[in-house]
Motif scaffolding. Sequence first.
Motif, short mmCIF file in Angstrom:
data_model
loop_
_atom_site.label_atom_id
_atom_site.label_comp_id
_atom_site.label_asym_id
_atom_site.label_seq_id
_atom_site.Cartn_x
_atom_site.Cartn_y
_atom_site.Cartn_z
N GLY A 86 -22.64 139.93 -84.62
CA GLY A 86 -23.72 140.41 -83.76
C GLY A 86 -25.11 140.02 -84.20
O GLY A 86 -26.08 140.22 -83.46
N LYS A 87 -25.23 139.49 -85.41
CA LYS A 87 -26.55 139.09 -85.90
C LYS A 87 -26.95 137.73 -85.32
O LYS A 87 -26.13 136.99 -84.80
CB LYS A 87 -26.56 139.05 -87.43
CG LYS A 87 -26.49 140.43 -88.05
CD LYS A 87 -26.73 140.37 -89.56
CE LYS A 87 -26.77 141.76 -90.17
NZ LYS A 87 -27.07 141.70 -91.62
N LYS A 88 -28.24 137.44 -85.44
CA LYS A 88 -28.76 136.19 -84.89
C LYS A 88 -28.41 135.01 -85.79
O LYS A 88 -28.42 135.12 -87.02
CB LYS A 88 -30.28 136.27 -84.72
CG LYS A 88 -30.71 137.26 -83.66
CD LYS A 88 -32.24 137.31 -83.55
CE LYS A 88 -32.68 138.31 -82.50
NZ LYS A 88 -34.15 138.41 -82.42
N LYS A 89 -28.12 133.90 -85.15
CA LYS A 89 -27.80 132.67 -85.86
C LYS A 89 -28.95 131.69 -85.67
O LYS A 89 -29.37 131.43 -84.54
CB LYS A 89 -26.50 132.08 -85.29
CG LYS A 89 -26.16 130.69 -85.76
CD LYS A 89 -24.92 130.21 -85.02
CE LYS A 89 -24.59 128.76 -85.31
NZ LYS A 89 -23.45 128.30 -84.51
N THR A 90 -29.48 131.17 -86.75
CA THR A 90 -30.62 130.26 -86.67
C THR A 90 -30.23 128.96 -85.97
O THR A 90 -29.21 128.36 -86.30
CB THR A 90 -31.16 129.91 -88.08
OG1 THR A 90 -31.43 131.13 -88.78
CG2 THR A 90 -32.44 129.10 -87.97
N HIS A 91 -31.04 128.56 -85.01
CA HIS A 91 -30.88 127.25 -84.37
C HIS A 91 -32.04 126.37 -84.81
O HIS A 91 -33.13 126.45 -84.27
CB HIS A 91 -30.87 127.40 -82.84
CG HIS A 91 -29.55 127.81 -82.29
ND1 HIS A 91 -29.33 128.09 -80.96
CD2 HIS A 91 -28.33 127.97 -82.90
CE1 HIS A 91 -28.06 128.42 -80.78
NE2 HIS A 91 -27.45 128.35 -81.94
N TYR A 92 -31.76 125.57 -85.82
CA TYR A 92 -32.80 124.76 -86.44
C TYR A 92 -33.31 123.70 -85.47
O TYR A 92 -32.53 123.03 -84.81
CB TYR A 92 -32.27 124.09 -87.71
CG TYR A 92 -31.64 125.05 -88.67
CD1 TYR A 92 -32.41 125.84 -89.50
CD2 TYR A 92 -30.25 125.19 -88.73
CE1 TYR A 92 -31.83 126.75 -90.39
CE2 TYR A 92 -29.66 126.10 -89.61
CZ TYR A 92 -30.46 126.87 -90.44
OH TYR A 92 -29.88 127.77 -91.29
N TYR A 93 -34.63 123.55 -85.42
CA TYR A 93 -35.24 122.51 -84.58
C TYR A 93 -34.67 122.52 -83.16
O TYR A 93 -34.31 121.49 -82.60
CB TYR A 93 -35.05 121.13 -85.22
CG TYR A 93 -35.63 121.05 -86.60
CD1 TYR A 93 -37.02 121.10 -86.80
CD2 TYR A 93 -34.82 120.95 -87.72
CE1 TYR A 93 -37.56 121.06 -88.08
CE2 TYR A 93 -35.36 120.91 -89.00
CZ TYR A 93 -36.72 120.96 -89.17
OH TYR A 93 -37.26 120.91 -90.42
N ASN A 94 -34.57 123.72 -82.58
CA ASN A 94 -33.91 123.83 -81.27
C ASN A 94 -34.63 123.04 -80.19
O ASN A 94 -34.00 122.41 -79.36
CB ASN A 94 -33.74 125.29 -80.87
CG ASN A 94 -35.06 126.06 -80.82
OD1 ASN A 94 -35.84 125.91 -79.89
ND2 ASN A 94 -35.32 126.87 -81.82
#
Length: 291
Positions: A207-215
């Motif tokens: 349920g936690k946020k997942k980083t989307h690098y350089y989205n």
Amino acid sequence: MAPFSSLTPIFIAIICVLIGLILKKTNGEKKKGETKSKVLSRPWVDEDLKDGTDHHLEEEEADEEWQGLDENVAHVPFFVERYSEAEMIKRSQMFYELLNKRRSVRFLSDEPVPREVIDNVIRTAGTSPSGAHTEPWTFVVVQDPYLKHKIREIVEDEEEINYKKRMGDRWVNDLKRLRTNWIKEYLDTAPYLILIFKQVYGQLPNGKKKTHYYNEISVSIACGILLAALQNAGLYTVTSTPLNCGPQLRVLLQRPPNEKLLLLLPVGYPKKDATVPALTRKPLEDIMVVM
């Protein structure tokens, strides 16, 4: 008393200097605040178009080491067809000639386009590289006439405000030579609208946020590949970034809050009487530096 009276002008001068410094500092802070306020309140800046990347997750989430990706991704042999130099030159020239025909077309026909073609060009866009292979894109394909018209209403309402109040005289004057305005008939007539959303973050199983690098960069590259794929298929579009429409379109299309609208593409065949501005492109020597 004489020494004090002789010092009085000096005290007065010092007090005047101090008052002057205080006033100068106050005015400087006021101007700085006004400048900051002006920068922050530029109404043509679209929050959806800002890059929400990179490392601004909540503190407790930023420490997460595992992001749902395989810890050890298997590596497999990579085989590729190798072309001769002559074939490479030929293919690169042919591809340039194909894409050099690409134009932004605002007069699109309502002639049907095979759905399989749309599926294939979006599959092609999905081959784009992305930061840490997060693939932070969603391509929403709209073909329903009612939805297309609602999109047009939202876009035209905001674009009229953009042209009349937000964009400023310089921007509007720069667009006059291209004969563009807030009327977007192509949003109704094009058989498909493709709305490209960047996912500013993902969702982990816990349920936690997942980083989307350089989205934003990742999705922008995918958009470029999509434009090339459309041109290769004989379809045309105009790149549209409808300022200040993102939240309304996101709600209309029932997209989650982690998705921000980056680009809107009406897709179809040009009308038989379609026109485009007689523009030229910069020559190679103006866009390439060899060192």
